[in-house]
Design an enzyme around this catalytic site. Sequence first.
Site, mmCIF file in Angstrom:
data_model
loop_
_atom_site.group_PDB
_atom_site.id
_atom_site.type_symbol
_atom_site.label_atom_id
_atom_site.label_comp_id
_atom_site.label_asym_id
_atom_site.label_seq_id
_atom_site.Cartn_x
_atom_site.Cartn_y
_atom_site.Cartn_z
ATOM 1 C CG HIS A 1 20.527 -45.912 31.005
ATOM 2 N ND1 HIS A 1 21.328 -45.004 31.667
ATOM 3 C CD2 HIS A 1 21.145 -46.152 29.809
ATOM 4 C CE1 HIS A 1 22.379 -44.723 30.924
ATOM 5 N NE2 HIS A 1 22.290 -45.406 29.791
ATOM 6 C CB SER B 1 24.141 -47.722 27.065
ATOM 7 O OG SER B 1 23.290 -46.605 27.206
ATOM 8 C CD GLU C 1 32.632 -42.958 22.399
ATOM 9 O OE1 GLU C 1 33.002 -41.863 21.893
ATOM 10 O OE2 GLU C 1 31.440 -43.219 22.677
ATOM 11 C CG ASP D 1 23.333 -43.141 23.299
ATOM 12 O OD1 ASP D 1 24.054 -43.819 22.551
ATOM 13 O OD2 ASP D 1 23.497 -43.077 24.528
#
Length: 302
Positions: free
Chosen positions: A19, A110, A130, A184
């Site tokens: 971050h 994020s 997601e 990620d």
Amino acid sequence: MFSYRHAFHAGNHADVIKHLTVIATLQHLQQKEGGITIVDTHAGAGLYRLDGDYSETGGEAKDGIFKLLSQLDAASAKKDAKPIPEALQAYLDMIASFNPNGQAKFYPGSPFILHAMLRKDARDKLRLFELHPTDSKALASNVAQLDAGRSIMIAREDGFESLKKLLPPPPSATGSKRAMVLMDPSYEIKSDYGKVAANIQDCLKRFATGTYLVWYPIIARPEAHDLPKRLRTLSNQSQKPWLNLTLSIGRNTDGSSAGLSASGMFVVNAPFTLKDKLREAMEVVGPALARGSGHSWAVEHS
């Protein structure tokens, strides 16, 4: 396939460098007027309680954000205290904005960090993917509280595949096309390493001027060792500037190596100011999070 939950790891040392890098990169990109399409391919739940059941199980924030805040508090009390580097201060301010009472009970993932950084005139767009059923539902619920309108799109889809339809990005009001992508994945599945490299290669073909950020674990696995090398090769072949930030907090004080102790952030098309800002920040973060033996950090760049 769906056993990984980021809530167990929220606020750990990997989140700190991830971050820190995301904020510093986007701040630089937003110095230009043109709008930006921002994509998070593996968004998670978006917001996490650091005093919740999941984070308490692993307690990884103790070696991450909690330790960093404690070390900074101790340093600030000294007479010869040095000012906090700009990029680190921006990260700390972001965490503080989600904890107005001064206690770090919430950690923004994020999606929430990126949403907080969207410019208010709606020129920036955030696209979140997601696939985990529970986290996808939690993400939608958390984002609904933001009243974000059309600036955010959420989809329960494979971020690797869905990214393809977003590049090249649509032109902004000024006609410019700009994009920043964060990848990620959990890397729980070994094939994720190859998918990341293949997606970066595809991204550079579809939209060569985009900025692409990849978080990766540093573990004793050939695929993990090879990934930053492959990303470096792809960047060099495309003649794009790159940056690779790594942090190892070292072994546990009891000598065990349980849990992730090192990770990295690789940036393709890295802003030219990023290397200096991250080095200044890591000169504070690295020592603050160090434990036992084997701790180190580095900022390499093209």
